[in-house]
Scaffold this motif. Structure first.
Motif, PDB file in Angstrom:
ATOM      1  N   LEU A  66      21.866 -17.440 -21.224  1.00  0.00           N
ATOM      2  CA  LEU A  66      22.973 -16.941 -20.418  1.00  0.00           C
ATOM      3  C   LEU A  66      22.982 -15.415 -20.376  1.00  0.00           C
ATOM      4  O   LEU A  66      23.313 -14.813 -19.333  1.00  0.00           O
ATOM      5  N   GLN A  67      22.611 -14.769 -21.490  1.00  0.00           N
ATOM      6  CA  GLN A  67      22.552 -13.304 -21.509  1.00  0.00           C
ATOM      7  C   GLN A  67      21.502 -12.785 -20.526  1.00  0.00           C
ATOM      8  O   GLN A  67      21.722 -11.796 -19.818  1.00  0.00           O
ATOM      9  N   THR A  68      20.340 -13.431 -20.509  1.00  0.00           N
ATOM     10  CA  THR A  68      19.274 -12.998 -19.601  1.00  0.00           C
ATOM     11  C   THR A  68      19.694 -13.176 -18.140  1.00  0.00           C
ATOM     12  O   THR A  68      19.471 -12.282 -17.289  1.00  0.00           O
ATOM     13  N   ILE A  69      20.328 -14.303 -17.848  1.00  0.00           N
ATOM     14  CA  ILE A  69      20.784 -14.554 -16.468  1.00  0.00           C
ATOM     15  C   ILE A  69      21.818 -13.513 -16.062  1.00  0.00           C
ATOM     16  O   ILE A  69      21.787 -12.974 -14.939  1.00  0.00           O
ATOM     17  N   TRP A  70      22.726 -13.226 -16.985  1.00  0.00           N
ATOM     18  CA  TRP A  70      23.760 -12.229 -16.649  1.00  0.00           C
ATOM     19  C   TRP A  70      23.154 -10.846 -16.459  1.00  0.00           C
ATOM     20  O   TRP A  70      23.578 -10.098 -15.576  1.00  0.00           O
ATOM     21  N   ASP A  71      22.144 -10.479 -17.249  1.00  0.00           N
ATOM     22  CA  ASP A  71      21.512  -9.166 -17.082  1.00  0.00           C
ATOM     23  C   ASP A  71      20.908  -9.025 -15.694  1.00  0.00           C
ATOM     24  O   ASP A  71      21.085  -7.987 -15.018  1.00  0.00           O
ATOM     25  N   VAL A  72      20.192 -10.049 -15.262  1.00  0.00           N
ATOM     26  CA  VAL A  72      19.578  -9.997 -13.933  1.00  0.00           C
ATOM     27  C   VAL A  72      20.657  -9.944 -12.844  1.00  0.00           C
ATOM     28  O   VAL A  72      20.573  -9.157 -11.876  1.00  0.00           O
ATOM     29  N   PHE A  73      21.681 -10.761 -13.008  1.00  0.00           N
ATOM     30  CA  PHE A  73      22.773 -10.770 -12.029  1.00  0.00           C
ATOM     31  C   PHE A  73      23.503  -9.427 -12.012  1.00  0.00           C
ATOM     32  O   PHE A  73      23.853  -8.901 -10.940  1.00  0.00           O
ATOM     33  N   PHE A  74      23.727  -8.843 -13.208  1.00  0.00           N
ATOM     34  CA  PHE A  74      24.432  -7.564 -13.303  1.00  0.00           C
ATOM     35  C   PHE A  74      23.655  -6.466 -12.581  1.00  0.00           C
ATOM     36  O   PHE A  74      24.239  -5.674 -11.806  1.00  0.00           O
ATOM     37  N   VAL A  75      22.338  -6.366 -12.821  1.00  0.00           N
ATOM     38  CA  VAL A  75      21.540  -5.308 -12.180  1.00  0.00           C
ATOM     39  C   VAL A  75      21.509  -5.506 -10.677  1.00  0.00           C
ATOM     40  O   VAL A  75      21.591  -4.530  -9.884  1.00  0.00           O
ATOM     41  N   THR A  76      21.416  -6.765 -10.230  1.00  0.00           N
ATOM     42  CA  THR A  76      21.384  -7.035  -8.780  1.00  0.00           C
ATOM     43  C   THR A  76      22.675  -6.599  -8.116  1.00  0.00           C
ATOM     44  O   THR A  76      22.667  -5.936  -7.050  1.00  0.00           O
ATOM     45  N   ILE A  77      23.846  -6.939  -8.682  1.00  0.00           N
ATOM     46  CA  ILE A  77      25.137  -6.540  -8.135  1.00  0.00           C
ATOM     47  C   ILE A  77      25.276  -5.017  -8.164  1.00  0.00           C
ATOM     48  O   ILE A  77      25.789  -4.401  -7.212  1.00  0.00           O
ATOM     49  N   LEU A  78      24.777  -4.410  -9.274  1.00  0.00           N
ATOM     50  CA  LEU A  78      24.868  -2.954  -9.382  1.00  0.00           C
ATOM     51  C   LEU A  78      24.057  -2.276  -8.280  1.00  0.00           C
ATOM     52  O   LEU A  78      24.495  -1.260  -7.709  1.00  0.00           O
ATOM     53  N   LEU A  79      22.883  -2.828  -7.943  1.00  0.00           N
ATOM     54  CA  LEU A  79      22.080  -2.259  -6.846  1.00  0.00           C
ATOM     55  C   LEU A  79      22.807  -2.381  -5.520  1.00  0.00           C
ATOM     56  O   LEU A  79      22.771  -1.457  -4.669  1.00  0.00           O
ATOM     57  N   LEU A  80      23.480  -3.496  -5.304  1.00  0.00           N
ATOM     58  CA  LEU A  80      24.219  -3.684  -4.050  1.00  0.00           C
ATOM     59  C   LEU A  80      25.386  -2.714  -3.946  1.00  0.00           C
ATOM     60  O   LEU A  80      25.744  -2.263  -2.847  1.00  0.00           O
ATOM     61  N   PHE A  81      26.014  -2.393  -5.103  1.00  0.00           N
ATOM     62  CA  PHE A  81      27.153  -1.473  -5.102  1.00  0.00           C
ATOM     63  C   PHE A  81      26.732  -0.020  -4.987  1.00  0.00           C
ATOM     64  O   PHE A  81      27.554   0.825  -4.619  1.00  0.00           O
ATOM     65  N   THR A  82      25.454   0.294  -5.294  1.00  0.00           N
ATOM     66  CA  THR A  82      25.036   1.695  -5.369  1.00  0.00           C
ATOM     67  C   THR A  82      23.970   2.077  -4.340  1.00  0.00           C
ATOM     68  O   THR A  82      23.202   3.010  -4.566  1.00  0.00           O
ATOM     69  N   GLY A  83      23.881   1.365  -3.218  1.00  0.00           N
ATOM     70  CA  GLY A  83      23.029   1.818  -2.124  1.00  0.00           C
ATOM     71  C   GLY A  83      21.777   1.012  -1.882  1.00  0.00           C
ATOM     72  O   GLY A  83      20.964   1.388  -1.031  1.00  0.00           O
ATOM     73  N   GLY A  84      21.526  -0.036  -2.630  1.00  0.00           N
ATOM     74  CA  GLY A  84      20.365  -0.879  -2.364  1.00  0.00           C
ATOM     75  C   GLY A  84      19.064  -0.149  -2.593  1.00  0.00           C
ATOM     76  O   GLY A  84      18.720   0.226  -3.718  1.00  0.00           O
ATOM     77  N   ILE A  85      18.325   0.153  -1.484  1.00  0.00           N
ATOM     78  CA  ILE A  85      17.036   0.817  -1.580  1.00  0.00           C
ATOM     79  C   ILE A  85      17.161   2.222  -2.139  1.00  0.00           C
ATOM     80  O   ILE A  85      16.248   2.751  -2.775  1.00  0.00           O
ATOM     81  N   LEU A  86      18.353   2.840  -1.945  1.00  0.00           N
ATOM     82  CA  LEU A  86      18.562   4.190  -2.429  1.00  0.00           C
ATOM     83  C   LEU A  86      19.137   4.237  -3.855  1.00  0.00           C
ATOM     84  O   LEU A  86      19.332   5.314  -4.403  1.00  0.00           O
ATOM     85  N   SER A  87      19.427   3.086  -4.441  1.00  0.00           N
ATOM     86  CA  SER A  87      20.043   3.053  -5.777  1.00  0.00           C
ATOM     87  C   SER A  87      19.046   3.526  -6.841  1.00  0.00           C
ATOM     88  O   SER A  87      17.874   3.132  -6.823  1.00  0.00           O
ATOM     89  N   PRO A  88      19.504   4.371  -7.753  1.00  0.00           N
ATOM     90  CA  PRO A  88      18.614   4.843  -8.835  1.00  0.00           C
ATOM     91  C   PRO A  88      18.546   3.863 -10.027  1.00  0.00           C
ATOM     92  O   PRO A  88      17.913   4.162 -11.032  1.00  0.00           O
ATOM     93  N   TYR A  89      19.223   2.699  -9.933  1.00  0.00           N
ATOM     94  CA  TYR A  89      19.341   1.805 -11.085  1.00  0.00           C
ATOM     95  C   TYR A  89      18.368   0.628 -11.060  1.00  0.00           C
ATOM     96  O   TYR A  89      18.540  -0.325 -11.836  1.00  0.00           O
ATOM     97  N   SER A  90      17.356   0.686 -10.190  1.00  0.00           N
ATOM     98  CA  SER A  90      16.410  -0.439 -10.170  1.00  0.00           C
ATOM     99  C   SER A  90      15.623  -0.560 -11.485  1.00  0.00           C
ATOM    100  O   SER A  90      15.129  -1.638 -11.825  1.00  0.00           O
TER     101      SER A  90
END
Length: 557
Positions: free
Chosen positions: A74-98
């Motif tokens: 569950l931790q691994t699934i949440w990590d992947v989900f968290f980073v994906t949502i964070l990319l959507l909130f911070t500009g997608g292709i322009l996000s520095p959090y990939s």
């Protein structure tokens, strides 16, 4: 154990990071409300708050150990989900959090393993590629991701970005999985070694505690470190009493034997324990060696061999006397018959009234010496062919009192004071006549050793732990102590042998008869002499219900 610890540390780290982010956000809102509103409406704060709440729930769920593996997934699934949502909130292709996808992959490798890290890398690559593709084709404008941002970079640049990220994800998964696998194997080996060392330590402790020999170790300074329970009971000293004490203070004779020890040696030494019991201890000593081959300490194994040595002495004495005793007994029996005839004839001649004065004195000498010879033969036959003891319960105090009353009429005890220190109601099981003979012989010896007078002390005491060594049955010690001159080493060496005497008119059978009587009761005898102070005669016997009960007899003169 190690996996649960890693999972717990990972959850703690996420809780701390989430809390710090939320705390800093609240602090920012209090100082710059406009920036706080912009950050809050972007959804990042809500995402971090949800991450904090999810981490706290996961920590609570760790109390149920059956769900720990599921919580790791569950931790691994949440990590992947968290980073994906964070990319959507911070500009997608322009996000520095990939790059956070790399952390999710590494966490999967550490928590789950190599295969799961590869699965996570594949999932991250799919999600990251989908975000870029959807943004490029304008499918994410409804959530605020502009299509122009992706198209300005161009299709080649986007493909190159996706390719580089996929390569990074794959390499991270491979390296992390490999290192995590190596770490797991090392942990498994360490856990096995810890178990083995624990078992060895427990086994070593059990062996040292229950081994039926004394065991001690010393350091480089010769001070005692380990002292097992058998050694404690053998010496009467505890581990605390001897810890860090010099070996020479406990076993001086042993200490002098093992100075500058370079190899294993075996030997024996004499020892007197806290109860004053003289023992012979056999030992084996070996040095510990460090890697530089310098001796660091000693390990010494020792045990009580008092009984063995006394048995060897008794066997040697029995071998020497067996042949002589058998022959002498036969000769004594044959001599007794003609001696009786000779005495009878001489007595008849002496009773005739026609014997001259000088001849009468000669006949009286013959009668007196024949009586002495007959007594000698009687004593010898008693020694050579002892009767089986008729055991009964004897009150020691009463028996000694009767003996003292009997000896009051003996002129040899006129100037001798006999002190009876035998406790009331102390009982033994032995032959009354034979044991009385033992004490009488000892008292007569004491009287002969004090021609000008003195004192004799008769005392007895119960030895619950027995004697003659370690872990013996209880026994009674009866001692006869006088103020005589004692005996020298030569006399002590032959004291149990028949016809050996230091007295001008002695037969040399008194102590020999005592020895045989004690032996017939199933006891053991020994002599410890300490000139010029005196000598200690001892007899040992276990007081077990299935065996005869007989006291220890001691005489110091």
């Amino acid at each position: 154990m190690f996996a649960d610890r890693r999972l717990r540390l990972f959850i703690y780290a996420r809780i701390i990071v989430s809390f710090l982010f939320l705390a800093s956000t609240v602090l920012l809102g209090s100082q710059e409300p406009a920036s706080y509103d912009e950050l809050f409406h972007s959804g990042i704060v809500r995402l971090m708050a949800f991450s904090f709440l999810f981490s706290c729930l996961s920590h609570f769920a760790l109390r149920f150990r059956t769900f720990s593996f599921f919580i790791s997934y569950l931790q691994t699934i949440w990590d992947v989900f968290f980073v994906t949502i964070l990319l959507l909130f911070t500009g997608g292709i322009l996000s520095p959090y990939s790059f956070l996808y790399l952390l999710a992959i590494m966490n999967a490798g550490v928590l789950l393993g190599r295969r799961e890290s590869l699965y996570t890398a594949s999932l991250c690559g799919i999600l990251y590629g989908a975000i870029i593709d959807f943004q490029f084709f304008g499918m994410l404008e409804s959530i605020g991701l502009s299509q122009n941002d992706a198209r300005q970079l161009g299709a080649s640049a986007l493909f190159y970005t996706i390719f580089l990220n996929l390569m990074g994800f794959g390499l991270s998964a491979f390296i992390t999985g490999y290192l995590a696998e190596r770490a797991r194997k090392s942990e498994a080996a360490l856990r096995e070694n810890i178990i083995n060392y624990g078992e060895l330590s427990q086994l070593n402790s059990k062996i040292v505690s229950n081994i039926e020999t004394g065991l001690l170790t010393t350091n480089m300074q010769g001070n005692i470190r380990v002292f097992n329970p058998y050694a404690e009971q053998l010496t009467g000293l505890s581990q605390a009493d001897v810890y860090d004490k010099p070996l020479s203070a406990l076993f001086p004779e042993l200490s002098s034997s093992i100075e500058s020890l370079t190899d294993t040696i075996r030997g024996e030494f004499k020892f007197v324990n806290q109860d004053g019991l003289h023992m012979i201890l056999g030992f084996s000593a070996a040095p510990f060696e460090e890697q530089d081959r310098h001796s660091a300490s000693l390990i010494i194994n020792f045990r009580d061999i008092t009984g063995i040595r006394r048995m060897e002495e008794a066997l040697k004495r029995a071998d020497r006397l067996a042949a002589l005793g058998e022959l002498s007994a036969r000769m004594a029996h044959e001599i007794r018959n003609p001696l009786a005839a000779m005495r009878g004839s001489v007595q008849m001649l002496a009773e005739q009234g026609s014997i001259a004065g000088n001849d009468g004195r000669l006949l009286n000498i013959v009668l007196r010496e024949s009586d002495r010879l007959n007594k000698l033969i009687t004593d010898f036959l008693t020694y050579a062919r002892p009767q089986s003891p008729d055991k009964q319960v004897i009150d020691l105090q009463k028996m000694v009192a009767d003996l003292c009353l009997l000896l009051e009429s003996d002129i040899r005890f006129d100037n001798i004071e006999i002190i009876n220190r035998t406790p009331v109601h102390l009982q033994i099981q032995a032959d009354l006549h034979q044991f009385s003979q033992v004490l009488l012989n000892l008292l007569h010896n004491s009287a002969d050793a004090m021609p000008t007078g003195g004192s004799i002390i008769i005392e007895s005491r119960l030895l619950p732990g027995g004697t003659g060594g370690f872990r013996r049955s209880s026994a009674v010690l009866v001692s006869v102590t006088d103020t005589g001159k004692g005996m020298d080493a030569e006399t002590a060496r032959h004291v149990f042998e028949p016809f050996w005497t230091s007295k001008a008119d002695g037969t040399g059978l008194g102590l020999a008869i005592i020895y045989r009587i004690i032996e017939a009761h199933g006891a053991r005898s020994a002599l410890n002499h300490h000139p010029p102070a005196g000598a200690l005669f001892q007899s040992y016997c276990h007081r077990e219900p299935c065996r005869s009960r007989f006291p220890i007899v001691s005489a110091t003169c």
